[in-house]
Design an enzyme around this catalytic site. Structure first.
Site, PDB file in Angstrom:
ATOM      1  N   TYR A 141      54.463  36.428  67.984  1.00 54.35           N
ATOM      2  CA  TYR A 141      53.076  36.809  67.696  1.00 54.35           C
ATOM      3  C   TYR A 141      52.112  35.642  67.863  1.00 54.35           C
ATOM      4  CZ  TYR A 141      54.708  41.248  65.730  1.00 54.35           C
ATOM      5  OH  TYR A 141      55.265  42.486  65.553  1.00 54.35           O
ATOM      6  N   LYS A 192      68.845  38.058  66.757  1.00 53.11           N
ATOM      7  CA  LYS A 192      69.454  38.611  67.966  1.00 53.11           C
ATOM      8  C   LYS A 192      70.113  37.458  68.711  1.00 53.11           C
ATOM      9  CE  LYS A 192      69.893  42.165  70.831  1.00 53.11           C
ATOM     10  NZ  LYS A 192      70.813  43.271  70.560  1.00 53.11           N
ATOM     11  N   ASP A 224      69.336  45.074  66.024  1.00 55.26           N
ATOM     12  CA  ASP A 224      69.553  46.490  66.354  1.00 55.26           C
ATOM     13  C   ASP A 224      70.502  47.137  65.356  1.00 55.26           C
ATOM     14  OD1 ASP A 224      71.318  44.647  67.440  1.00 55.26           O
ATOM     15  OD2 ASP A 224      71.789  45.816  69.213  1.00 55.26           O
ATOM     16  N   ASP A 248      58.435  42.681  60.970  1.00 56.07           N
ATOM     17  CA  ASP A 248      57.334  43.640  61.049  1.00 56.07           C
ATOM     18  C   ASP A 248      57.901  45.055  61.164  1.00 56.07           C
ATOM     19  OD1 ASP A 248      54.864  44.789  61.397  1.00 56.07           O
ATOM     20  OD2 ASP A 248      54.447  43.858  63.334  1.00 56.07           O
ATOM     21  N   ASP A 252      58.623  48.068  57.877  1.00 56.23           N
ATOM     22  CA  ASP A 252      58.046  49.415  57.904  1.00 56.23           C
ATOM     23  C   ASP A 252      59.140  50.474  57.821  1.00 56.23           C
ATOM     24  OD1 ASP A 252      55.458  48.576  57.974  1.00 56.23           O
ATOM     25  OD2 ASP A 252      54.915  49.638  59.812  1.00 56.23           O
TER      26      ASP A 252
END
Ligand code: NAD
Length: 357
Positions: A141, A192, A224, A248, A252
């Site tokens: 980001y 990852k 994942d 992020d 959620d």
């Protein structure tokens, strides 16, 4: 010592839910010996209306001086056409970076009384209590270089850079391990590492930090798989620590496990545990001004403030307990209402929590 708390109600339902959280803090101050001083300032659209800026200097100064910030929510349809730098949401980014809040703590707790609000089977989620610690100021980001460039063949290409320096991973890992010590002493680091070099380094640093916390169990999970495990068996997790973009998305997902956005608090902390505390929901323009918003996420945010910044774990437990008691009494705002329970408005919910204290 008296702690100073900056109260930034913001827009939409922000002021409505913040008022109820302030009631709780005032009660703790009056009857439970909590030494705090509250000062309110405008932020977001409300600040733009007054000062033509979403984060006026006076508000930022107050937030910097304060030991903790209690924020409602920002945003509203009437501000959507403003240039990006004047939009209410800029105030949140400004506060996070100016206050150097690098760790975002988002608990996903499903009160057993509300198990039927989740889209998952009650036996999968009842009693869920996990904490996601998301790095907030680094990663793809913010990484440079970034942009859209034109290739030799005339086609355009967008690009961003995922990057983490060791110190960034180290400090957010420490927040996670410290938080785990206040909970079930388990940390799951999500990355990852099978594909990304950034993640490989992330894992190395987390392993190094873990040596300082021999009493906390550590495991690693690819993002994942973590996304899958969160809906398969979410109760396996205690604390999850992860980078900005993975966090992020996963936070959620974890929030939705509980099925009630009006119940979820959050904290963003700096190196010295100074924090900004806010509900995870937005300004909910669709219900603003109706007095029906659920204030419990904001009230639970004050419990996090008591736990992480003000060092008052007993009072934090009392606030959490008061919320649970109110749910036991069958008192519900519209968003968590089910047949057979008692539907109340924002203020009545706040009053019920204060009474339960
Ligand atoms: P939202 O969270 O405001 O609302 C989503 C849905 O959940 C709405 O139907 C709303 O009525 C409901 N809801 C949210 N909080 C509730 C509560 N406490 N009680 C009962 N119902 C509740 O998200 P949105 O609609 O996508 O965004 C609205 C505005 O809020 C936008 O301007 C957005 O940019 C802003 N926003 C701000 C923040 C923040 O301040 N941290 C976070 C998200 C969105």
């Amino acid at each position: 010592m008296t702690s100073k708390i900056a109260v930034l109600p913001g827009d939409g339902i922000g002021p409505e839910v913040t008022a109820e959280a302030v009631k709780v803090l005032e009660r703790l101050k009056r009857d439970f010996g909590l030494k705090i001083e509250l000062e309110t300032a405008p932020v977001g659209g409300a600040a733009y209306d007054l000062h033509k800026q979403p984060l006026p200097e006076g508000t930022l100064r107050l937030a910097k001086q304060a030991d903790a910030v209690l924020l409602g929510a920002v945003g509203g349809l009437q501000y959507d056409d403003l240039p990006r730098e004047l939009r209410p949401e800029r105030a949140l980014l400004g506060l996070r970076s100016e206050l150097k809040l690098f760790a975002n703590l988002r608990p996903a707790i499903l009160f057993p009384q509300l198990a039927s609000a989740s889209t998952l089977k009650p036996e999968i989620v009842a009693g869920l209590d996990l904490l996601i610690v998301r790095e907030l100021t680094g990663d793809i980001y913010f990484g440079e270089p970034r942009g859209v460039r034109t290739l030799e063949n005339g086609e355009r290409e967008g690009f961003n850079t995922m990057r983490y320096a060791e110190h960034e991973v180290e400090r957010v890992s420490r927040v996670a391990f410290d938080a785990a010590r206040k909970r079930q002493r388990r940390v799951c680091s999500v990355e990852k590492a099978n594909v990304l070099e950034t993640s490989g380094l992330w894992r190395e640093v987390v392993l190094r930090v873990a040596k300082d916390y021999p009493d906390v169990a550590l495991n690693h999970m690819y993002v994942d798989n973590a996304a899958m495990q969160l809906v398969r068996a979410p109760k396996q997790f205690d604390v999850i620590v992860t980078g900005n973009i993975f966090g992020d998305i996963l936070s959620d997902e974890a929030a939705m496990l509980t099925g009630s956005i009006g119940m979820l608090p959050s904290a963003s902390l700096d190196r010295a545990n100074k924090g900004m505390y806010e509900p995870i929901h937005g300004s909910a323009p669709d219900i603003a001004g109706k007095g029906i918003a659920n204030p419990l996420a904001t009230i639970l945010s004050t419990a996090m403030m008591l736990r992480y910044t003000l060092n008052e774990p007993t009072l934090a437990d009392q606030v959490d307990g008061a919320v649970s008691k109110v749910l036991d009494q069958g008192i519900r705002t519209g968003d968590i209402y089910t047949e057979g329970t008692k539907r109340v408005g924002t203020q009545q919910m706040g009053d019920a929590v204060v009474a339960a204290l």
